[in-house]
Motif scaffolding. Structure first.
Motif, PDB file in Angstrom:
ATOM      1  N   GLU A 254      32.820 112.037  30.558  1.00 14.49           N
ATOM      2  CA  GLU A 254      33.053 112.599  29.199  1.00 14.49           C
ATOM      3  C   GLU A 254      32.039 112.053  28.217  1.00 14.49           C
ATOM      4  OE1 GLU A 254      37.182 111.796  28.311  1.00 14.49           O
ATOM      5  OE2 GLU A 254      37.881 112.799  30.280  1.00 14.49           O
ATOM      6  N   ILE A 255      31.774 110.821  28.134  1.00 13.23           N
ATOM      7  CA  ILE A 255      30.940 110.246  27.207  1.00 13.23           C
ATOM      8  C   ILE A 255      29.305 111.006  27.355  1.00 13.23           C
ATOM      9  CG2 ILE A 255      29.451 108.215  26.795  1.00 13.23           C
ATOM     10  CD1 ILE A 255      32.266 106.625  27.193  1.00 13.23           C
ATOM     11  N   LYS A 256      29.038 111.058  28.682  1.00 14.43           N
ATOM     12  CA  LYS A 256      27.775 111.890  28.932  1.00 14.43           C
ATOM     13  C   LYS A 256      27.563 113.370  28.377  1.00 14.43           C
ATOM     14  CE  LYS A 256      23.911 112.977  30.819  1.00 14.43           C
ATOM     15  NZ  LYS A 256      22.925 113.153  29.861  1.00 14.43           N
ATOM     16  N   SER A 257      28.997 114.088  28.662  1.00 11.37           N
ATOM     17  CA  SER A 257      29.041 115.536  28.241  1.00 11.37           C
ATOM     18  C   SER A 257      29.024 115.419  26.533  1.00 11.37           C
ATOM     19  CB  SER A 257      30.335 115.922  28.642  1.00 11.37           C
ATOM     20  OG  SER A 257      30.685 117.324  28.066  1.00 11.37           O
ATOM     21  N   LEU A 258      29.834 114.750  25.957  1.00 11.70           N
ATOM     22  CA  LEU A 258      29.798 114.545  24.403  1.00 11.70           C
ATOM     23  C   LEU A 258      28.239 114.206  23.962  1.00 11.70           C
ATOM     24  CD1 LEU A 258      33.140 112.762  23.994  1.00 11.70           C
ATOM     25  CD2 LEU A 258      32.560 115.145  23.230  1.00 11.70           C
ATOM     26  N   ASP A 259      27.721 113.333  24.636  1.00 10.01           N
ATOM     27  CA  ASP A 259      26.463 112.969  24.076  1.00 10.01           C
ATOM     28  C   ASP A 259      25.358 113.997  24.292  1.00 10.01           C
ATOM     29  OD1 ASP A 259      24.290 110.824  23.518  1.00 10.01           O
ATOM     30  OD2 ASP A 259      23.281 111.394  25.490  1.00 10.01           O
ATOM     31  N   ASP A 260      25.575 114.690  25.523  1.00  9.77           N
ATOM     32  CA  ASP A 260      24.685 115.978  25.657  1.00  9.77           C
ATOM     33  C   ASP A 260      24.991 117.059  24.439  1.00  9.77           C
ATOM     34  OD1 ASP A 260      23.634 115.053  27.896  1.00  9.77           O
ATOM     35  OD2 ASP A 260      24.893 116.373  29.248  1.00  9.77           O
ATOM     36  N   GLN A 261      26.109 117.304  24.033  1.00  6.45           N
ATOM     37  CA  GLN A 261      26.538 118.165  23.019  1.00  6.45           C
ATOM     38  C   GLN A 261      25.844 117.577  21.497  1.00  6.45           C
ATOM     39  OE1 GLN A 261      30.781 119.173  22.429  1.00  6.45           O
ATOM     40  NE2 GLN A 261      30.969 118.612  24.429  1.00  6.45           N
ATOM     41  N   ILE A 262      25.701 116.244  21.508  1.00  2.00           N
ATOM     42  CA  ILE A 262      25.332 115.614  20.205  1.00  2.00           C
ATOM     43  C   ILE A 262      23.690 116.073  20.275  1.00  2.00           C
ATOM     44  CG2 ILE A 262      24.504 113.552  18.968  1.00  2.00           C
ATOM     45  CD1 ILE A 262      27.411 112.554  19.903  1.00  2.00           C
ATOM     46  N   GLU A 263      23.113 115.734  21.320  1.00  2.00           N
ATOM     47  CA  GLU A 263      21.634 116.127  21.540  1.00  2.00           C
ATOM     48  C   GLU A 263      20.996 117.365  21.725  1.00  2.00           C
ATOM     49  OE1 GLU A 263      19.590 113.711  21.226  1.00  2.00           O
ATOM     50  OE2 GLU A 263      21.029 112.193  20.737  1.00  2.00           O
TER      51      GLU A 263
ATOM     52  N   TYR B 230      29.164 116.453  13.691  1.00  2.00           N
ATOM     53  CA  TYR B 230      28.602 115.229  14.130  1.00  2.00           C
ATOM     54  C   TYR B 230      29.542 113.928  14.264  1.00  2.00           C
ATOM     55  CZ  TYR B 230      24.660 111.984  15.082  1.00  2.00           C
ATOM     56  OH  TYR B 230      24.015 111.054  15.588  1.00  2.00           O
ATOM     57  N   MET B 231      30.100 113.888  13.166  1.00  2.00           N
ATOM     58  CA  MET B 231      30.972 112.339  13.212  1.00  2.00           C
ATOM     59  C   MET B 231      32.090 112.941  14.018  1.00  2.00           C
ATOM     60  SD  MET B 231      29.347 110.178  11.243  1.00  2.00           S
ATOM     61  CE  MET B 231      30.811 109.367  11.154  1.00  2.00           C
ATOM     62  N   ALA B 232      32.652 114.030  14.064  1.00  2.00           N
ATOM     63  CA  ALA B 232      33.934 114.324  14.998  1.00  2.00           C
ATOM     64  C   ALA B 232      33.301 113.940  16.669  1.00  2.00           C
ATOM     65  CB  ALA B 232      34.236 115.699  14.866  1.00  2.00           C
ATOM     66  N   LEU B 233      32.161 114.295  16.988  1.00  2.00           N
ATOM     67  CA  LEU B 233      31.584 114.048  18.170  1.00  2.00           C
ATOM     68  C   LEU B 233      31.647 112.798  18.328  1.00  2.00           C
ATOM     69  CD1 LEU B 233      29.027 116.816  18.869  1.00  2.00           C
ATOM     70  CD2 LEU B 233      31.200 116.674  20.094  1.00  2.00           C
ATOM     71  N   LEU B 234      30.940 111.946  17.503  1.00  2.00           N
ATOM     72  CA  LEU B 234      31.008 110.567  17.638  1.00  2.00           C
ATOM     73  C   LEU B 234      32.211 109.760  17.421  1.00  2.00           C
ATOM     74  CD1 LEU B 234      27.800 109.731  14.945  1.00  2.00           C
ATOM     75  CD2 LEU B 234      27.802 109.787  17.596  1.00  2.00           C
ATOM     76  N   LYS B 235      33.216 110.303  16.761  1.00  2.00           N
ATOM     77  CA  LYS B 235      34.400 109.592  17.278  1.00  2.00           C
ATOM     78  C   LYS B 235      35.177 109.630  18.207  1.00  2.00           C
ATOM     79  CE  LYS B 235      35.772 109.950  12.236  1.00  2.00           C
ATOM     80  NZ  LYS B 235      36.796 110.482  11.124  1.00  2.00           N
ATOM     81  N   GLN B 236      34.708 110.771  19.053  1.00  2.00           N
ATOM     82  CA  GLN B 236      35.186 111.161  20.415  1.00  2.00           C
ATOM     83  C   GLN B 236      34.681 110.181  21.657  1.00  2.00           C
ATOM     84  OE1 GLN B 236      35.592 115.172  21.714  1.00  2.00           O
ATOM     85  NE2 GLN B 236      35.287 115.944  19.568  1.00  2.00           N
ATOM     86  N   VAL B 237      33.338 109.973  21.317  1.00  2.00           N
ATOM     87  CA  VAL B 237      32.387 109.163  22.196  1.00  2.00           C
ATOM     88  C   VAL B 237      33.092 107.776  21.876  1.00  2.00           C
ATOM     89  CG1 VAL B 237      30.224 107.926  22.256  1.00  2.00           C
ATOM     90  CG2 VAL B 237      30.422 110.385  22.188  1.00  2.00           C
ATOM     91  N   ARG B 238      33.327 107.365  20.607  1.00  2.00           N
ATOM     92  CA  ARG B 238      33.708 105.922  20.393  1.00  2.00           C
ATOM     93  C   ARG B 238      35.112 105.641  21.110  1.00  2.00           C
ATOM     94  NH1 ARG B 238      37.060 103.251  17.025  1.00  2.00           N
ATOM     95  NH2 ARG B 238      36.348 100.888  16.667  1.00  2.00           N
TER      96      ARG B 238
END
Length: 51
Positions: free
Chosen positions: A12-21, A32-40
Motif C-alpha cells: 500500500e505504501i509503494k502504491s501511494l508513493d507511485d501515485q505521488i511520483e 498531495y498532503m492527503a496522500l502523504l497522510k495515508q503513507v504516514r
C-alpha cells in the motif's frame, strides 16, 4: 499473520508513493498532503507491527 500484514502495508505504501511520483499525480497541495497522510498512517502501522 504479521508477515502478511507487513507485506500488505508495504504494498500500500509503494502504491501511494507511485501515485505521488506519477506525472498525473496530485495537482494541489491538499491532494498531495492527503496522500502523504495515508503513507504516514500505513508507515506507523507497519512500525507498530515490527516494534
Amino acid at each position: 499473520m504479521s508477515a502478511e500484514k507487513m507485506l500488505e502495508l508495504a504494498r500500500e505504501i509503494k502504491s501511494l508513493d507511485d501515485q505521488i511520483e506519477c506525472p498525473e499525480g496530485p495537482r494541489t497541495t491538499r491532494q498531495y498532503m492527503a496522500l502523504l497522510k495515508q503513507v504516514r498512517r500505513r508507515a506507523v502501522a507497519l512500525a507498530d507491527i515490527v516494534a
